[in-house]
Design an enzyme around this catalytic site. Structure first.
Site, PDB file in Angstrom:
ATOM      1  N   CYS A 137      12.737  18.043  -7.742  1.00 52.04           N
ATOM      2  CA  CYS A 137      11.431  18.569  -7.338  1.00 52.04           C
ATOM      3  C   CYS A 137      10.769  19.416  -8.425  1.00 52.04           C
ATOM      4  CB  CYS A 137      11.573  19.390  -6.058  1.00 52.04           C
ATOM      5  SG  CYS A 137      12.143  18.416  -4.642  1.00 52.04           S
ATOM      6  N   CYS A 145       8.500  17.328 -10.521  1.00 50.60           N
ATOM      7  CA  CYS A 145       7.519  16.498  -9.819  1.00 50.60           C
ATOM      8  C   CYS A 145       6.094  17.014 -10.008  1.00 50.60           C
ATOM      9  CB  CYS A 145       7.851  16.460  -8.331  1.00 50.60           C
ATOM     10  SG  CYS A 145       6.703  15.446  -7.367  1.00 50.60           S
ATOM     11  N   GLU A 155       8.609  -8.048  -9.847  1.00 50.60           N
ATOM     12  CA  GLU A 155       8.592  -7.379  -8.549  1.00 50.60           C
ATOM     13  C   GLU A 155       9.491  -8.086  -7.540  1.00 50.60           C
ATOM     14  OE1 GLU A 155       7.493  -4.515  -7.922  1.00 50.60           O
ATOM     15  OE2 GLU A 155       6.421  -4.210  -9.811  1.00 50.60           O
ATOM     16  N   ASP A 169       6.267   0.353  -0.845  1.00 48.85           N
ATOM     17  CA  ASP A 169       7.683   0.020  -0.848  1.00 48.85           C
ATOM     18  C   ASP A 169       8.470   1.260  -0.441  1.00 48.85           C
ATOM     19  OD1 ASP A 169       7.615   1.684  -3.062  1.00 48.85           O
ATOM     20  OD2 ASP A 169       8.655   0.288  -4.391  1.00 48.85           O
ATOM     21  N   CYS A 173       3.412  19.351  -1.939  1.00 49.71           N
ATOM     22  CA  CYS A 173       4.404  18.619  -1.143  1.00 49.71           C
ATOM     23  C   CYS A 173       4.926  19.526  -0.026  1.00 49.71           C
ATOM     24  CB  CYS A 173       5.555  18.147  -2.030  1.00 49.71           C
ATOM     25  SG  CYS A 173       6.874  17.312  -1.118  1.00 49.71           S
ATOM     26  N   CYS A 190      11.575  11.626  -7.244  1.00 51.99           N
ATOM     27  CA  CYS A 190      11.642  11.795  -5.784  1.00 51.99           C
ATOM     28  C   CYS A 190      12.695  10.842  -5.218  1.00 51.99           C
ATOM     29  CB  CYS A 190      10.268  11.546  -5.162  1.00 51.99           C
ATOM     30  SG  CYS A 190      10.121  12.106  -3.439  1.00 51.99           S
ATOM     31  N   TYR A 237       3.655  -6.253   0.006  1.00 48.26           N
ATOM     32  CA  TYR A 237       3.932  -5.430  -1.175  1.00 48.26           C
ATOM     33  C   TYR A 237       3.717  -6.226  -2.460  1.00 48.26           C
ATOM     34  CZ  TYR A 237       6.441  -3.284  -4.974  1.00 48.26           C
ATOM     35  OH  TYR A 237       6.759  -2.784  -6.209  1.00 48.26           O
TER      36      TYR A 237
END
Length: 357
Positions: free
Chosen positions: A200, A203, A37, A138, A209, A193, A120
């Site tokens: 889309c 998704c 990370e 994030d 959305c 995304c 985070y």
């Protein structure tokens, strides 16, 4: 948010990554989560893959890492940029390895007290490694939440926006499957995304959305102008008569806490002859040749950099000292043949690449 659809999508679409276990429900090694990370901050997954694999072979655990030197850490970090991350990794490794338990804390407050671990990264460790119901936030999640709920708060990094996005992140994490939701959202933001041209139709959250349903995806998150600063400078490659290169530690614009080539801000086309700033590093009476060997371009955070490179050859051998008398900065004379291995940043490597054989 339909978390069940999100989980099902993730199980089918999770990419194979060196830091991701094949069993998506298994708790992970907190050390591996922390390293991956941290590397992924400001760096693409495609770049981090190989860096992570090499790192884990050299530093398989926190004890091994804690026992190494900053120079060795920089060697394995070279090319990732943002070297403060690498320096903080080593500091945290030493703190954890020298602690009573020699293990990562399992509380957010204690984790965030460690160098380089923010909200985070702490959330990622607690969620992915310990399966706690901890939120993460994030850029990927900010983008998803902004589109999902049509959040148009400006500036995006304001306290109001941060509080709003964190509320949604905590809502997602309020589940025994928080680890799955967090990672699935990161994957969704990276692969579907996306900032530009989001996919889309692929998704799992498209039916709820708001940005997609209102055909306003491109409006979210609201744009924020990135102010780019032009910086022109001069880099000095000072070479002694016995073929050693001067490295300096401290007092430099972009690399204050690591060894680098001397450099300073200067006007364009102002490097004919020996610049006055060179007197801070050498006795100008010992200068034999000054040659402008070229220009390189480089980017560091918001700085768009262009540098002239001067190769200054001395008539004298490298002095035996580790401080500059005029500035008290630490110096080191490196064999020219070892210079590309010694300097742990691409800024210096670009300058050295202009040296003639």
């Amino acid at each position: 948010m339909d978390c069940k659809k999100l989980r099902n999508w993730f199980r089918k679409n999770a990419a194979e990554l060196p830091w991701r276990l094949s069993d998506l429900d298994a708790p992970r090694d907190p050390y591996a989560v922390w390293i991956s990370e941290t590397m992924l901050q400001q760096t693409q997954v495609s770049t981090v893959r190989d860096y992570f694999t090499r790192w884990m072979k050299r530093f398989p655990d926190i004890e091994t890492l804690a026992a190494t030197t900053e120079e060795e850490v920089f060697k394995y970090w070279q090319g990732l940029g943002y070297y403060s991350r690498a320096r903080n990794i080593l500091k945290t490794a030493k703190i954890v390895a020298e602690g009573a338990t020699q293990k990562f804390p399992q509380a957010r407050k204690e984790l965030e007290a460690l160098p380089g671990i923010g909200a985070y990264t702490a959330g990622a460790i607690l969620s992915l490694a310990f399966h706690q119901q901890e939120a993460i936030l994030d850029g990927n999640l900010v983008r998803i939440f902004s589109r999902l709920y049509a959040i148009g708060i400006l500036p995006v990094d304001s306290k109001e926006a941060a509080d709003t996005y964190w509320d949604y992140a905590r809502e997602v994490a309020d589940s025994p499957k928080a680890y799955m939701h967090n990672e699935a959202l990161m994957e969704l933001g990276r692969t579907v995304c996306k900032v530009k041209n989001p996919e889309c139709t692929s998704c799992p959250l498209r039916d709820t959305c708001r940005a997609h349903l209102e055909n306003r995806t491109a409006e979210f998150p609201p744009s924020k102008k990135h102010i780019q600063k032009d910086w022109h400078g001069t880099v000095l490659i000072i070479e002694s008569s016995d073929h050693k290169i001067l490295a300096i530690h401290g007092g430099q614009k972009f690399f204050k806490n690591q060894f680098t080539l001397p450099h300073f801000e200067s006007p364009r086309s102002a490097t004919a002859g020996l610049p006055a700033q060179a007197e801070s590093y050498i006795n100008t009476d010992h200068v034999a040749v000054v040659e402008n060997i070229g220009i390189f371009k480089h980017n560091i955070t918001i700085h768009k950099i262009e540098c002239d490179v001067l190769h200054i050859k001395l008539s004298s051998k490298a002095p035996v000292r580790n401080k500059l008398a005029k500035t008290a900065h630490e110096i080191q004379w490196i064999e020219r043949s070892d210079a590309t291995e010694f300097f742990a940043n691409s800024f210096c490597l670009k300058a050295l690449a202009l040296l003639k054989p």
